[in-house]
Scaffold this motif. Structure first.
Motif, mmCIF file in Angstrom:
data_model
loop_
_atom_site.group_PDB
_atom_site.id
_atom_site.type_symbol
_atom_site.label_atom_id
_atom_site.label_comp_id
_atom_site.label_asym_id
_atom_site.label_seq_id
_atom_site.Cartn_x
_atom_site.Cartn_y
_atom_site.Cartn_z
ATOM 1 N N VAL A 1 -3.663 16.076 -26.815
ATOM 2 C CA VAL A 1 -2.830 16.021 -25.608
ATOM 3 C C VAL A 1 -2.048 17.325 -25.452
ATOM 4 O O VAL A 1 -1.999 17.922 -24.366
ATOM 5 C CB VAL A 1 -1.889 14.798 -25.674
ATOM 6 N N ILE A 2 -1.464 17.781 -26.542
ATOM 7 C CA ILE A 2 -0.671 19.015 -26.480
ATOM 8 C C ILE A 2 -1.575 20.200 -26.121
ATOM 9 O O ILE A 2 -1.221 21.044 -25.287
ATOM 10 C CB ILE A 2 0.054 19.245 -27.830
ATOM 11 N N ARG A 3 -2.744 20.243 -26.763
ATOM 12 C CA ARG A 3 -3.692 21.331 -26.480
ATOM 13 C C ARG A 3 -4.109 21.317 -24.997
ATOM 14 O O ARG A 3 -4.141 22.356 -24.347
ATOM 15 C CB ARG A 3 -4.916 21.136 -27.379
ATOM 16 N N ALA A 4 -4.396 20.136 -24.475
ATOM 17 C CA ALA A 4 -4.790 20.039 -23.061
ATOM 18 C C ALA A 4 -3.642 20.504 -22.169
ATOM 19 O O ALA A 4 -3.862 21.226 -21.189
ATOM 20 C CB ALA A 4 -5.197 18.609 -22.720
ATOM 21 N N LEU A 5 -2.434 20.114 -22.502
ATOM 22 C CA LEU A 5 -1.285 20.520 -21.683
ATOM 23 C C LEU A 5 -1.057 22.025 -21.769
ATOM 24 O O LEU A 5 -0.764 22.677 -20.766
ATOM 25 C CB LEU A 5 -0.031 19.760 -22.130
ATOM 26 N N GLU B 1 7.483 29.792 -23.798
ATOM 27 C CA GLU B 1 7.536 30.920 -22.860
ATOM 28 C C GLU B 1 8.250 30.552 -21.561
ATOM 29 O O GLU B 1 8.720 31.415 -20.840
ATOM 30 C CB GLU B 1 6.115 31.379 -22.543
ATOM 31 N N THR B 2 8.249 29.265 -21.230
ATOM 32 C CA THR B 2 8.931 28.819 -20.019
ATOM 33 C C THR B 2 9.928 27.742 -20.426
ATOM 34 O O THR B 2 9.893 27.251 -21.555
ATOM 35 C CB THR B 2 7.938 28.200 -19.018
ATOM 36 N N ASP B 3 10.810 27.370 -19.510
ATOM 37 C CA ASP B 3 11.680 26.251 -19.864
ATOM 38 C C ASP B 3 11.160 24.931 -19.310
ATOM 39 O O ASP B 3 11.858 23.925 -19.344
ATOM 40 C CB ASP B 3 13.146 26.525 -19.496
ATOM 41 N N GLU B 4 9.936 24.897 -18.843
ATOM 42 C CA GLU B 4 9.271 23.615 -18.609
ATOM 43 C C GLU B 4 9.089 22.919 -19.954
ATOM 44 O O GLU B 4 8.703 23.559 -20.934
ATOM 45 C CB GLU B 4 7.897 23.835 -17.965
ATOM 46 N N GLU B 5 9.356 21.633 -19.978
ATOM 47 C CA GLU B 5 9.420 20.972 -21.277
ATOM 48 C C GLU B 5 8.381 19.866 -21.449
ATOM 49 O O GLU B 5 8.056 19.154 -20.510
ATOM 50 C CB GLU B 5 10.800 20.323 -21.470
ATOM 51 N N LEU C 1 16.830 16.992 -18.221
ATOM 52 C CA LEU C 1 15.514 16.384 -18.403
ATOM 53 C C LEU C 1 14.788 16.251 -17.063
ATOM 54 O O LEU C 1 13.603 16.547 -16.956
ATOM 55 C CB LEU C 1 15.657 15.009 -19.066
ATOM 56 N N GLN C 2 15.513 15.820 -16.042
ATOM 57 C CA GLN C 2 14.863 15.652 -14.743
ATOM 58 C C GLN C 2 14.346 16.979 -14.210
ATOM 59 O O GLN C 2 13.310 17.040 -13.555
ATOM 60 C CB GLN C 2 15.830 15.001 -13.749
ATOM 61 N N GLN C 3 15.063 18.056 -14.492
ATOM 62 C CA GLN C 3 14.623 19.359 -13.996
ATOM 63 C C GLN C 3 13.470 19.932 -14.801
ATOM 64 O O GLN C 3 12.632 20.655 -14.273
ATOM 65 C CB GLN C 3 15.788 20.351 -14.015
ATOM 66 N N ARG C 4 13.424 19.650 -16.082
ATOM 67 C CA ARG C 4 12.514 20.396 -16.944
ATOM 68 C C ARG C 4 11.301 19.642 -17.463
ATOM 69 O O ARG C 4 10.255 20.247 -17.720
ATOM 70 C CB ARG C 4 13.284 20.921 -18.157
ATOM 71 N N TYR D 1 5.021 25.756 -23.166
ATOM 72 C CA TYR D 1 6.118 24.819 -22.927
ATOM 73 C C TYR D 1 7.198 24.935 -23.992
ATOM 74 O O TYR D 1 6.927 25.291 -25.140
ATOM 75 C CB TYR D 1 5.602 23.375 -22.962
ATOM 76 N N THR D 2 8.414 24.589 -23.596
ATOM 77 C CA THR D 2 9.478 24.277 -24.540
ATOM 78 C C THR D 2 9.290 22.822 -24.956
ATOM 79 O O THR D 2 8.945 21.976 -24.132
ATOM 80 C CB THR D 2 10.841 24.489 -23.859
ATOM 81 N N TYR D 3 9.490 22.553 -26.257
ATOM 82 C CA TYR D 3 9.280 21.197 -26.781
ATOM 83 C C TYR D 3 10.609 20.591 -27.190
ATOM 84 O O TYR D 3 11.414 21.234 -27.861
ATOM 85 C CB TYR D 3 8.335 21.231 -27.994
ATOM 86 N N ARG D 4 10.797 19.343 -26.799
ATOM 87 C CA ARG D 4 12.029 18.624 -27.134
ATOM 88 C C ARG D 4 11.640 17.324 -27.844
ATOM 89 O O ARG D 4 10.875 16.524 -27.311
ATOM 90 C CB ARG D 4 12.786 18.308 -25.839
#
Lengths: 419, 419, 419
Positions: free
Chosen positions: B335-339, B160-164, B226-229, B202-205
Motif C-alpha cells: 500500500v505504501i509503495r503504491a501510494l 518531501e511534501t507535507d501531504e501525509e 489532519l484535515q488539511q494534510r 509523503y510525510t508519515y504520521r
C-alpha cells in the motif's frame, strides 16, 4: 465495391512505395478530388521517423537445379514486408532462419513485416517449409529500400459548419481482402454517398493512409485542426466478410462516435460485438492515444486479430462478398444519417401539444387506441433540451430511423426547435 | 513482530494508566523518537471528558476458607475494566450480580469494561461461575481510580511534501493478542520500513492511542492539521491471525485510502472481505465521523466482532503468528509503495511512442508477437493526465507492482511526466 | 372516504359540465375553503382550446315497438362521452357504426369519449350489441354541447415557507370507482390530515381538475409559480382497490417526489410496482412534460391501464373498499410526514457524541451490547450535511419513521442542526 476490391487485390502494397500510389490512383478514378500528399523519408513525425521507401519487383527461392520453389509472382505475401534485397546461395540452415510460417495454420502463408529493422526473409506455409530438404538454395529478393516518400490521400467535403465527421482507412497491405481492401472500398462508396446528400450539416474528412506510421504522419500535420473540429470519427477496417458486426470503443466509451455507432448496432444488429479500447489494433490506437484523444471508434465486421484468416493468405477475395460490404455500407450510412439529424431538440410549448387536432392522435379515446401515437407523445416529453436525438432513442428504445420522421412532423407544425 | 507481542502480552493495559505507559515505553526502545503526550483527567475533548486514571495491582475472590477461586494474577481479564476498588465479604447473590460471563462460549473469560460508569465486577468463564456455590465470598479489587492522565504516542516522519499518510493503532486492551497487540506490533515494524525508504514523497504520521477516547483526544488537538494534510490513512487492528484479509471502507468508499487498499487486496488477495462503513468498530469511527471526515480505512485480517475469540481470553498468543503478522506487513508495504509511486501521469508526445526503437517492442510484426509489450502500450494510452496510477491499474487490470517498472522505463526515456 | 365515493358514484361527470360542479360541491361540504374556478369555452391554454361545455340529461335506444333496449339511466357509461344530441330512427347498420364495445370483455360496458371531434354514440356490452337484431331503432341522446365553462377546484394551505407540496386529482369520469372517485376521496381526507398538522413546513396545494385539459388549463395559469415553489407533488388516481401499490416515476427518476415515495414504499410495501415515466397516463403527463418539468409522480394501487376493469362498467363500487382507500391514506401520510421532517442534518460536534452520558448508549461494553444504540450511532455518522433524511434512510436501510425520533432526541440534546 467488390469490383474495386478485385481490381486492387493483385497489387503489392506496403506502408510506402508504388503499390500504395497505384492503389490510391485507382480509387481516384472515382474521386479525382482526393488530394495526394508525399512526405519525404526521414521526416520526424512526433516520436517516429518516416522510413525509407520500399519497392519490390520480385523474389524467389530456387533449388540448385534451378527449379523455382517459392515465387513472389504466385503470392506477394511470400516476401517479408520491407525485406532488404538479397541474391545469393545459402545453406538450408541459413535459409530456414529467414523463413516465417504460422505452424498452427499449416496451409496458409502468414503476412509478416519488419519495417523498422533491416532483415530479409520469406513467408510460406508450414507445408512448403517442410519440403525445403536440400542442403542449399539460391535466394533472390529484388527490392529497393531507399529514401523516397510516404504517400497518403485526403478528401475534405465541406458542410454547413466546420464541425467534422472523420473517416480513416489504410491501404498498406499486400494481397489481402478483408483486412485491407474492404476498408478502402467501403470508404470510396461512402464518399459517393456523402457527395449525394442534398445538404450536409457536417464537413466530412476522409483519409487513406498507411497504418500506424501514416496516421501518425497525418496527425503530426493536422492535430490541432482535428482536435478542434472532429465530433465523431471511424476507422474502417475488416468490413467485407459476412460475419458479425463489431466496434472498438474509444478509451472512455463516452464520445458521440461511440454513442451513435452503439445505437445503430444495438437496434439493427443487436448481436454485434462491442470491444473495449483494450482490444484496439488499427489506427484508433493513434487517434485515441494520450495527447491526441479524438472521438474515433473502429468499425469492423470480424475484427482484426479475431478471425482465423487474419494476416494470412486465406484472407483472400473469397472471404469477402458484395453482401458483406453492402451490410457495412448500410451501417455507416445509418450512422451518418443519425449524426446529420442529431441535435438537442426542445418543444416550443409547455404541456403536451394537442396532436389530435393535427391528425397525429386518435380522436376517440378508448382502451387500446393509445399505442399508435405513443412514440410521438414520448418524443415530445423527452424533447426538453436535455437529450440529443441519440439520447432520446436510447431512453425510448426506439431506433433513430423511427424518430426522424416524428421529429420532422413536429418541426413542420412548429412544435419543435433544435438547439 | 511476534517477539514484541510476546513481551507486551502480560501487561494489564487500559485506556489510561501505567499499563499503557509501560507498553509504549517498550515500543519506544525501538523508536525513541516516538513522542509521548499526557493529557490530564477532566480535560474536555469535543463532546467527551477524559476520565480518571485507572491502575490496578490485583484482585481476587476467595471462599470463606481463604482459598483463592479467581485471581487477577492468572488472567488480567478477570477484573472488569475500570473497576472501582472493593474489599469485603459479599453474599453469593450479590457477587453474582457483579459477575460477567459469555454463556455461549462457556470456557472463555470475556473482556468487559465500564469506563464511564463506576462499577466493580469480575469476569470469568461460565464454568467458573457455575462453581460459585458457597453462600458468601471475600472479594478484593486493589485498584485506584483517580485524577491522572491519558497517555498517547505520536511519531511524524517528514517527507518531501507535507501531504501525509496516517496510521493509527490502539494499545489499551489487557492480555489479548489479535485484538490488541497485533496492531501496535505491525505499526512498529512499518515505522522501521518507512524510515528505511531512500526517499519519501509523503510525510508519515503514526499514533498509538487508547481506542475511542484516545483518538477523540488526538483529533481534538490536531483536527485542522489532519484535515488539511492527510491524503490516506489506516487503522491497524486484528492483523496477526492467519485468516482472511479485510478492510472497512470509509463512509462513501471513494477516498484514496479506499482505492489503494482495495486495489492491493484485489490483485493479491482477491478473496478478501470488504466491509462497508456500517461495520466500523475501531477508531475509524472517529476518523470518519461527521465533522471529521478523514480518508481513513481500517485494515484487519479477521475483523473485530467477526471472529469467535474476539474480546475473550481465547484471543491469546496462539491466535496470532509470525506469518500472520508478516502477511499484514506485506499488504501495508505494498500500500505504501503504491501510494509513493502514485500520481497523474501524462505522455510527453502525442500518438504512441515508437517503443521498438528503444528495444521495448518486437521489431518483427506477426500474429502473436504483440502480447508481450501490450501492458506498456496500454499504459501509454491511459497515461493522459486523467487517471492516477491506481486508476490505470484498475482499468488495465494489471497490478500496480507490474506498472511501476513500466512507468519508470518510460520516465527514463523522457516519454512520461507526472503531474 | 368510502361513503364519499358512494355518494359521488351515481353522478355523470365529464371534463366540463354540471356533473363536475355537483361533485366538487359535495367535496366542498367538507372543505368549503376549496376555491372554484370557471374558465370559458374557447379560451386558449397553451396548444389547446377549452372545448364547449357538455351536459346530458338522458339517452336511450328503443326498438320500433317502443321498448327501451339501452338506457343512460341504468348506466351513464352507455352514452359516448361528449356525444352530440340526436333523436331519430336509424337503420341497424347505421346504429352499429355508432356503437362501442370491448369485445374481449363481453359483459362489460366500455367507457369511451370523443372530446375533440363531434360524434354521437352508444357504449354497451358485447352481449347487448349481439341482441340488436331488429332492422331499425329509435335513438335519442338528450345532451347539449355549447359554450360554457371548464370548472376546477383549488385549495392552498399556507405553511411556514412558500415551498410547496402539490397534490392533483381528477373528477371528470362518469360512474367509475377506482379510476375516478378513489383519487378525489383520498385527496379530501389528505386535506383534513394536513389541516390537522400542528405545524407545516410546506405550503400545500391541492387541485381537483378534469384530466388533461384541466391540468393544462391549471398549468397555463400557474406555471411559473409552480416551477418556483413545488418541491414534490403527486397525482392521486386508482388508489381504492386492495391490490398492490404502484408509482409512476418522473422523467429522470431523480426528484424529491420520487425519492420519498420510493423510500416509503420500499420499506413498508417492498412488493410495490415501480413504473417508469414511459408508463404515465394521467396528469403526470402534463406536469412532467417538456417545458413544465415539475417533480410530480403518480401514486396508485392498481395502475390505470394495468387492471382489467379499467375504463369499463366493472370499475364499480365493489372494486374499491374502505381498507383499500385507508392503505393509500397511510402511504400518503407517511410521505407527508417524511417530507415534513426531511432536511440536511449536521452534527454540531466533531467525532461521535458521548451517547452514554445521556442514557442513549449502554455504559457497559461487552460483545453483543452494541446493537441497540447502533442506529443512532449510524445516524450521527451520516448526519454530515451531505445527506438529507431520505438519503440517510436509504444508506442505513432504516425507515424514515424510525429515524425521526432519533433525529429529535439528538436535536433535544443540541447535538444536531438542520440546514
Amino acid at each position: 465495391m467488390y469490383q474495386l476490391a478485385e481490381r486492387l487485390f493483385p497489387i503489392c502494397r506496403s506502408i510506402t512505395g508504388d503499390g500504395f500510389r497505384e492503389s490510391l490512383s485507382i480509387i481516384r478514378e472515382q474521386h479525382p478530388d482526393i488530394q495526394v500528399f508525399e512526405v519525404p523519408s526521414g521526416t520526424e513525425v512526433f516520436d517516429w521517423t518516416i522510413p525509407n521507401e520500399w519497392n519490390i519487383r520480385g523474389g524467389w527461392i530456387k533449388n540448385l537445379q534451378g527449379e523455382t520453389i517459392i515465387d513472389f509472382q504466385n503470392c506477394n505475401l511470400h516476401v517479408l514486408g520491407y525485406s532488404i534485397p538479397i541474391h545469393q546461395t545459402v545453406s538450408r540452415e541459413e535459409l530456414l532462419s529467414h523463413v516465417y510460417t504460422q505452424p498452427e495454420q499449416p496451409e496458409w502463408i502468414p503476412y509478416v513485416t519488419s519495417y523498422y529493422k533491416e532483415r530479409w526473409g520469406f513467408c510460406m506455409s508450414e507445408h512448403q517449409k517442410e519440403q525445403l530438404i536440400d542442403d542449399a538454395y539460391e535466394v533472390c529478393i529484388d527490392s529497393t529500400l531507399a529514401p523516397g516518400h510516404l504517400t497518403y490521400g485526403e478528401l475534405v467535403l465541406p458542410g454547413e459548419t466546420d464541425e467534422e465527421l472523420f473517416f480513416s482507412t489504410y491501404l498498406c497491405h499486400p494481397s489481402m481482402a478483408n483486412n485491407e481492401l474492404s476498408g478502402p472500398c467501403l470508404q470510396t462508396s461512402l464518399i459517393s454517398y456523402v457527395k449525394s446528400l442534398p445538404r450536409r450539416h457536417y464537413t466530412y474528412r476522409f483519409v487513406f493512409v498507411p497504418e500506424t506510421i501514416g496516421s501518425i504522419t497525418y496527425l503530426s500535420r493536422n492535430l490541432l485542426t482535428l482536435q478542434q473540429r472532429v465530433k465523431a470519427g471511424y476507422v474502417l477496417s475488416c468490413v467485407g466478410d459476412n460475419r458479425t458486426y463489431s466496434m472498438v470503443a474509444t478509451k472512455y466509451e463516452d464520445t458521440l462516435a461511440d454513442r451513435v455507432l452503439q445505437n445503430v448496432l444495438h437496434f439493427h444488429y443487436p448481436e454485434y460485438h462491442h470491444y473495449s479500447f483494450m482490444k484496439r489494433a488499427s489506427d484508433e490506437r493513434q487517434y485515441g492515444s494520450a495527447g491526441v484523444g479524438l472521438p474515433v471508434c473502429a468499425f469492423c465486421r470480424s475484427k482484426y486479430h479475431e478471425y482465423p484468416e487474419y494476416h494470412t493468405s486465406a484472407d483472400n477475395l473469397s472471404l469477402i462478398s458484395p453482401e458483406g460490404l453492402e451490410g457495412s455500407y448500410e451501417v455507416m450510412t445509418k450512422v451518418i444519417r443519425a449524426l446529420e439529424h442529431n441535435g438537442y431538440y426542445r418543444m416550443t410549448t409547455p404541456c403536451e401539444p394537442q396532436l389530435g387536432k393535427r391528425g397525429l392522435y386518435p380522436t376517440i379515446s378508448q382502451k387500446g387506441t393509445y399505442d399508435k401515437a405513443r412514440a410521438m407523445q414520448h418524443f415530445t416529453a423527452y424533447a426538453d433540451g436535455r437529450n440529443d436525438l441519440i439520447g432520446i432513442s436510447n431512453i425510448l428504445q426506439i431506433p433513430v430511423d423511427t424518430l426522424i420522421p416524428i421529429k420532422e412532423q413536429l418541426m413542420e407544425h412548429n412544435l419543435l426547435t433544435v438547439e
